[in-house]
Design an enzyme around this catalytic site. Structure first.
Site, short mmCIF file in Angstrom:
data_model
loop_
_atom_site.label_atom_id
_atom_site.label_comp_id
_atom_site.label_asym_id
_atom_site.label_seq_id
_atom_site.Cartn_x
_atom_site.Cartn_y
_atom_site.Cartn_z
CG HIS A 200 -0.46 0.32 2.49
ND1 HIS A 200 0.24 -0.59 3.24
CD2 HIS A 200 -0.50 1.45 3.23
CE1 HIS A 200 0.60 -0.03 4.38
NE2 HIS A 200 0.16 1.21 4.40
CG ASP A 257 4.78 -5.44 9.68
OD1 ASP A 257 3.94 -5.90 8.89
OD2 ASP A 257 4.55 -4.48 10.44
CG HIS A 262 5.54 -0.86 3.53
ND1 HIS A 262 4.71 -1.41 2.58
CD2 HIS A 262 4.90 -1.05 4.72
CE1 HIS A 262 3.63 -1.90 3.17
NE2 HIS A 262 3.73 -1.69 4.47
CE LYS A 360 4.00 -2.32 14.17
NZ LYS A 360 3.15 -1.60 13.21
C1 BG6 Z 1 1.55 -2.30 7.36
C2 BG6 Z 1 2.22 -3.00 8.51
O1 BG6 Z 1 1.99 -2.84 6.15
O2 BG6 Z 1 1.84 -0.92 7.40
C3 BG6 Z 1 1.81 -2.37 9.83
O3 BG6 Z 1 1.87 -4.36 8.52
C4 BG6 Z 1 2.02 -0.88 9.80
O4 BG6 Z 1 2.54 -2.96 10.90
C5 BG6 Z 1 1.37 -0.27 8.57
O5 BG6 Z 1 1.46 -0.33 10.97
C6 BG6 Z 1 1.67 1.20 8.46
O6 BG6 Z 1 0.98 1.76 7.38
P1 BG6 Z 1 0.78 3.32 7.28
O7 BG6 Z 1 0.14 3.52 5.96
O8 BG6 Z 1 -0.06 3.73 8.44
O9 BG6 Z 1 2.16 3.92 7.37
#
Ligand code: BG6
Length: 508
Positions: A200, A257, A262, A360
């Site tokens: 995403h 994760d 990402h 985190k």
């Molecule tokens: C997800 C992870 O892919 O991205 C999560 O599994 C994380 O652990 C999240 O909290 C963060 O997404 P964003 O868009 O809030 O930065």
């Protein structure tokens, strides 16, 4: 004159909104959090923006004793709570008429037959044209069953006049081997161009802007290389803990994760060469090329760090440590913080370290890419005049204050020649009136349009595991993560890791 022969018309066409053709979406795992918080609201927001066809249909598949109306009610509540655009009754009504629910478990043949007849019925009543995307919002252990059931019941092949696509959520495996196995399973049923893997981050406006900034301008690219760049820092910091996700997170940890997907995608976009065009194949070629040049340093003990949050204070509240979270093994060695140094073995980047970190329960939520430049090779100013001059930096602020910051030195007003760091900011909110779609909106629309630009291909996914696997293996064999108090910027070892290279982490 055809539009192909008319470049002006072509340019105008491209500015028209991209609207999906006749189609529908089937969500497996529709009762999950992702579905409720992201997918359902994204579908509504797309409809509300006029980007879905009038007969668009949404089918939920899950082990619940629901009727269509119950499902529609769940979607309704999710939309009310999480959608970004205002609720409009007429949009909702039109969408709700195309909602169906299929109760069942994944190995239930009867349920898949019901799914087939539901799709046929929607083709007749809503004009979906046989075009369906299957969204697997389920843990990877269910992928084999779901895709083979789709095949067995004749759902995976749209024939010559319609399309079928599979959308797959991460985690895409937990190491190279498991990712390869999953890819093999999925590709037995769907052709590579029919598979859309969701990362995403690639749907975020600011992430897409990396390529726009780099390749639509002349100012930056000449400096974007080893001759001028000292190092690059990519940070994804979160202030939240693991929430209710213990089952998924424990044993996986922060590097698997988010670094595997990402952060390595952000690295690829930051470091890749200019693609020949902005299409999926050209992007894959360049992203893969740079990922193939990524090298881990030899001494992983010196150049990687992992941490785990301990109890601490955040936003004025006392928060629990990771080991005290519900559902976590009190002896867990899972990392909630990871920092890794990477090198890129090519002419552009040789000798320029890329530092990736995520965690985190850190000081604040921020994701950014900071390209930090070398100091000027020579300074005509006295050392005392430049005491407060740092290194120039170009910072892409991915979130939450989306924009770009450039840091450089400037003379302090006064009679003396003192030079200090200043920043120049571009903020989305100030420069644009247009609002950006949520990442899932953009990605779901792209799936329906068959536009694969923003979806990592299996080669990238596998290569990313190949980069990370040795780090995980090293960590498995050596000690355990260093504890850091919640609300701080991570373990001390991470600061020491950069200090050894004569550098320090930014405090965004
Ligand atoms: C997800 C992870 O892919 O991205 C999560 O599994 C994380 O652990 C999240 O909290 C963060 O997404 P964003 O868009 O809030 O930065």
């Amino acid at each position: 004159m055809s539009s192909a022969a008319n470049p002006l018309r072509d340019a105008q066409d491209r500015r028209l909104p991209r609207i999906a053709g006749p189609s529908g979406l089937v969500i497996f795992g529709v009762t999950g959090d992702l579905s409720r918080k992201k997918l359902m609201p994204a579908v509504y927001d797309l409809a509300n923006r006029g980007l879905l066809p009038p007969g668009f249909s949404l089918v939920g598949f899950a082990r619940r004793d629901w009727e269509n109306e119950d499902f529609a009610q769940v979607v309704h509540d999710a939309v009310k709570e999480h959608a970004r655009t205002p609720f409009r009754e007429e949009v909702w009504q039109q969408l709700a008429e195309g909602m169906r629910f299929v109760p069942g478990v994944f190995d239930d043949d009867e349920a898949f037959e019901t799914l087939r007849s539901t799709i046929e019925e929607l083709d007749k009543s809503r004009g979906t044209g046989g075009n369906f995307a299957f969204y697997l919002s389920v843990p990877p252990k269910f992928f084999p069953t779901v895709v083979s059931q789709l095949k067995k019941h004749g759902l995976s092949d749209g024939g010559t006049d319609s399309w079928r696509r599979a959308v797959i959520e991460k985690p895409f495996g937990h190491d190279l081997k498991s990712a390869q196995e999953l890819n093999a399973v999925v590709h037995e049923v769907f052709k590579p161009h029919e598979v859309f893997r969701i990362d995403h981050y690639l749907g975020k406006e600011t992430v897409q802007n990396i390529l726009a900034v780099r390749f639509a301008n002349t100012m930056f690219e000449p400096l974007w290389n080893r001759s001028y760049v000292d190092h690059v820092q990519i940070t994804m910091a979160e202030d939240i803990g693991i929430g209710g996700r213990a089952g998924y997170y424990d044993g996986i940890g922060s590097a698997r994760d988010v670094i595997q997907n990402h952060l390595l995608q952000l690295l690829a976009l930051t470091a890749m060469e200019e693609p020949t065009s902005f299409d999926a194949k050209a992007l894959l070629t360049e992203k893969l090329k740079v990922l193939n040049s990524v090298r881990l340093p030899k001494d992983l003990g010196r150049h990687t760090v992992r941490g785990q949050y301990a109890a601490g204070w955040q936003g004025g509240e006392k928060v629990a440590g990771y080991l005290d979270e519900d559902g976590i093994d009190p002896k867990s060695k899972t990392d909630t913080y990871a920092a890794i140094k990477l090198e890129i073995d090519n002419r552009r980047w040789a000798g320029v370290p890329f530092y990736l970190r995520t965690g985190k329960r850190l000081g604040r939520r921020v994701t950014e890419i900071a390209v930090v430049f070398q100091r000027a090779p020579h300074s005509p100013f006295d050392a005392t005049d430049t005491q407060e001059l740092g290194q120039n930096a170009f910072v892409i602020r991915v979130q939450p204050d989306e924009g770009v910051t450039i840091r450089f030195g400037s003379k302090v007003p006064g009679t003396q020649m003192e030079i200090r760091d200043v920043t120049m900011d571009f903020a989305y909110g100030e420069s644009f009136t247009e609002s950006s779609p949520e990442a899932y909106e953009r990605l779901i629309l792209d799936v329906l349009l068959g536009d694969a630009n923003l979806f990592p291909r299996h080669q990238e996914v596998e290569r990313s595991w190949e980069i990370l696997d040795p780090v995980e293996e090293y960590w498995d064999k050596h000690g355990k993560p260093e504890q850091y108090p919640a609300g701080t910027w991570g373990p001390q070892a991470a600061d020491e890791m950069l200090a050894r290279d004569g550098r320090s982490w930014r405090r965004p």
